[in-house]
Design a protein around this motif. Structure first.
Motif, PDB file in Angstrom:
ATOM      1  N   TYR A  78       0.733  -1.174   0.105  1.00 59.35           N
ATOM      2  CA  TYR A  78       0.098   0.010   0.069  1.00 59.35           C
ATOM      3  C   TYR A  78       0.860   1.167   0.024  1.00 59.35           C
ATOM      4  O   TYR A  78       0.818   2.267  -0.735  1.00 59.35           O
ATOM      5  N   SER A 160      -8.311   7.454   2.190  1.00 55.88           N
ATOM      6  CA  SER A 160      -9.568   6.657   1.494  1.00 55.88           C
ATOM      7  C   SER A 160     -10.778   6.790   2.384  1.00 55.88           C
ATOM      8  O   SER A 160     -10.765   7.274   3.608  1.00 55.88           O
ATOM      9  N   LYS A 291     -11.279  -2.048  -2.263  1.00 54.65           N
ATOM     10  CA  LYS A 291     -10.034  -1.577  -2.953  1.00 54.65           C
ATOM     11  C   LYS A 291      -9.951  -0.063  -2.595  1.00 54.65           C
ATOM     12  O   LYS A 291     -10.907   0.644  -2.813  1.00 54.65           O
ATOM     13  N   GLN A 292      -8.569   0.309  -1.982  1.00 49.41           N
ATOM     14  CA  GLN A 292      -8.178   1.651  -1.843  1.00 49.41           C
ATOM     15  C   GLN A 292      -7.437   2.319  -3.183  1.00 49.41           C
ATOM     16  O   GLN A 292      -6.900   1.388  -3.889  1.00 49.41           O
ATOM     17  N   PRO A 293      -7.902   3.594  -3.540  1.00 47.48           N
ATOM     18  CA  PRO A 293      -7.483   4.066  -4.675  1.00 47.48           C
ATOM     19  C   PRO A 293      -6.110   4.496  -4.528  1.00 47.48           C
ATOM     20  O   PRO A 293      -5.462   5.646  -4.322  1.00 47.48           O
ATOM     21  N   GLU A 296      -4.374   6.983  -7.106  1.00 43.00           N
ATOM     22  CA  GLU A 296      -5.149   8.252  -6.557  1.00 43.00           C
ATOM     23  C   GLU A 296      -4.690   9.124  -5.607  1.00 43.00           C
ATOM     24  O   GLU A 296      -4.619  10.351  -5.475  1.00 43.00           O
ATOM     25  N   ILE A 322     -11.184  10.241  -0.462  1.00 45.42           N
ATOM     26  CA  ILE A 322     -11.384   9.435  -1.794  1.00 45.42           C
ATOM     27  C   ILE A 322     -12.074   8.083  -1.706  1.00 45.42           C
ATOM     28  O   ILE A 322     -11.735   7.328  -0.967  1.00 45.42           O
ATOM     29  N   THR A 324     -13.761   4.373  -1.851  1.00 45.52           N
ATOM     30  CA  THR A 324     -13.282   3.327  -2.222  1.00 45.52           C
ATOM     31  C   THR A 324     -14.273   2.322  -3.124  1.00 45.52           C
ATOM     32  O   THR A 324     -15.270   2.791  -3.246  1.00 45.52           O
ATOM     33  N   GLU A 325     -13.863   1.069  -3.294  1.00 43.33           N
ATOM     34  CA  GLU A 325     -14.735   0.220  -4.157  1.00 43.33           C
ATOM     35  C   GLU A 325     -14.867  -0.966  -3.599  1.00 43.33           C
ATOM     36  O   GLU A 325     -13.833  -1.667  -3.074  1.00 43.33           O
TER      37      GLU A 325
END
Length: 346
Positions: A78, A160, A291-293, A296, A322, A324-325
Motif C-alpha cells: 500500500y 480513503s 479496494k483503496q485508490p 489516486e 477518496i 473506495t470500491e
C-alpha cells in the motif's frame, strides 16, 4: 566541468543574466533565454542546488517523513504504490524526494524539525503522524499528511473513505445471506483502523444486526496479526460465517492458517480484506476486498502540496477523502442476491 561563467562568456551576456534565464525570471527576452538554455544543454551545465536555492529561495526538494506501525515500512504494498504515484507526480514538476530517516545518528540531538530546516525542503509528505507534528507545523513548511487529518494554513491531508468501504461491504455480504460477522481491526490509535471499525458497526446497525464483542479482534494490519486472529477463531466453538479483515495482508495470513487446519474457503468460513494489493489476486481463492485508490491517493497528495507551493494558499480542499470500491472475488460465497452492479473479478 562547465561553470556559469563559461555559459555567460559563450552567450555574450553577464553571469546574472544566465542565472535569471535558467531560473525563469520574466525580465529576460525570449531570444536571450533560448540562446542561454541551448548553450546550457550543449555544455551539460547543471547549477548547484545550493546556488539555486540562494537565487530562488527554493530547493525543489520535498521531504518524506514516514512513521510506521510495523516492520514492513516502505516495503508494504500500500505504502509503495502511494509513494510511487506521489514521487512520479512531483517529479514531473521538477521536484525530488528526500526521505528523512527515523534514525537520527550521528545527530541524536536533531529531531525532524531541525533536519527539515537544515535540508531547507520546500514541502513535506507525511506518511503516518510523526511525534513532533505540532513543532513541524510551526515551521510553516507546506505539508500533506496521508491517513490522518491535518489542517492549518499550510497543511492538508488525504485518505480513503475507510468507513464507507467497510459499511458497504457489510451491506453486500448481508444481501448474500451472511448473518454472523467477525471483524479484525488494525491498531485503533490509527485513524484508518478506527474508521473501518466504525464502518463495521454502522453496517451491522443498518441491517439490524448486533456486533458480538468476542468476534472482534486486532490484526495489526499485518500477516502475522491475521494468523494470530485466525488461531483464536479456530479455538472457538461457535465461529462467524465471514471475517472482515482491515488489511489484505492480515486476511491472507488468516486464510492460510484456516487452510492449514483443513477449513475450506469460502465453504467453511469466508474472508475479506482491505487494500486490494497485488497479492489479493494471487492467493487461492482470490480475495474479496475493499479496494483503496492507492495511485489516486498519491497523486492527490502531490496535487495538494504542489498547489500550496505554487500559490501559497489553498484553492483545493484541505482534507480530501477518496471513495473506495468493493472487488468481489472467490473468498466469499456468490449468491443470486449479489448486487448486479457489483464489481466482479475471478
Amino acid at each position: 566541468m562547465a561553470t556559469i561563467k563559461d555559459i555567460a562568456k559563450r552567450a555574450g551576456v553577464s553571469v546574472s543574466c544566465v542565472s535569471r534565464a535558467i531560473n525563469g525570471y520574466p525580465d529576460i527576452s525570449a531570444e536571450t533565454r533560448q540562446k542561454v538554455l541551448q548553450i546550457v544543454e550543449e555544455l551539460h551545465y547543471y547549477p548547484r542546488a545550493s546556488a539555486r536555492h540562494l537565487v530562488t529561495n527554493q530547493t525543489h526538494m520535498i521531504g518524506l517523513i514516514f512513521e510506521t506501525h510495523d516492520q514492513s515500512g516502505l516495503m508494504h504494498p500500500y505504502i509503495a504504490k502511494v509513494l510511487t504515484a506521489f514521487s512520479q507526480a512531483i517529479g514531473s514538476q521538477g521536484y525530488d524526494l528526500l526521505m528523512f530517516s527515523n534514525s537520527r545518528k550521528p545527530f541524536d540531538h536533531w529531531g525532524f524539525v531541525e533536519r527539515v530546516k537544515h535540508r531547507a525542503v520546500d514541502g513535506l509528505f507525511l506518511i503516518g503522524k510523526p511525534p513532533d507534528l505540532d513543532a513541524l507545523m510551526e515551521t510553516a513548511v507546506p505539508m500533506v499528511g496521508l491517513d490522518f487529518t491535518l489542517t492549518g494554513p499550510s497543511a492538508a491531508s488525504v485518505m480513503s473513505d475507510n468507513r464507507q468501504g467497510v459499511q458497504q461491504l457489510v451491506h453486500l455480504l448481508y444481501q448474500q445471506g451472511y448473518r454472523r460477522f467477525g471483524f479484525a481491526h488494525g491498531p485503533l490509535t490509527m485513524l484508518p483502523a478506527m474508521e473501518r471499525l466504525q464502518g463495521f458497526y454502522s453496517g451491522l446497525r443498518d441491517v439490524g444486526l448486533v456486533p458480538r464483542p468476542d468476534w472482534i479482534w486486532n490484526d495489526n494490519f499485518t500477516y502475522a496479526g491475521g494468523r494470530a486472529a485466525a488461531e483464536t477463531i479456530l479455538r472457538m466453538t461457535e465461529r462467524p460465517e465471514v471475517v472482515l479483515f482491515s488489511a489484505d495482508l492480515a486476511a491472507i495470513g488468516a486464510m492460510q492458517t484456516f487452510q492449514e487446519h483443513g477449513l475450506r474457503i469460502p465453504e467453511d468460513i469466508s474472508v475479506t480484506g482491505f487494500d486490494d494489493v497485488d497479492a489479493a489476486t494471487i492467493v487461492y481463492p482470490a480475495l474479496t476486498t475493499v479496494k483503496q485508490p492507492m495511485v489516486e491517493l498519491g497523486q492527490a497528495a502531490a496535487q495538494l502540496l504542489l498547489e500550496m507551493l505554487r500559490n501559497g494558499q489553498h484553492s483545493l480542499p484541505q482534507h480530501l477523502t477518496i471513495p473506495t470500491e468493493i472487488v468481489w472475488r472467490n473468498s466469499t460465497m456468490t449468491q443470486s442476491l449479489l448486487a448486479p452492479d457489483m464489481p466482479k473479478e475471478a
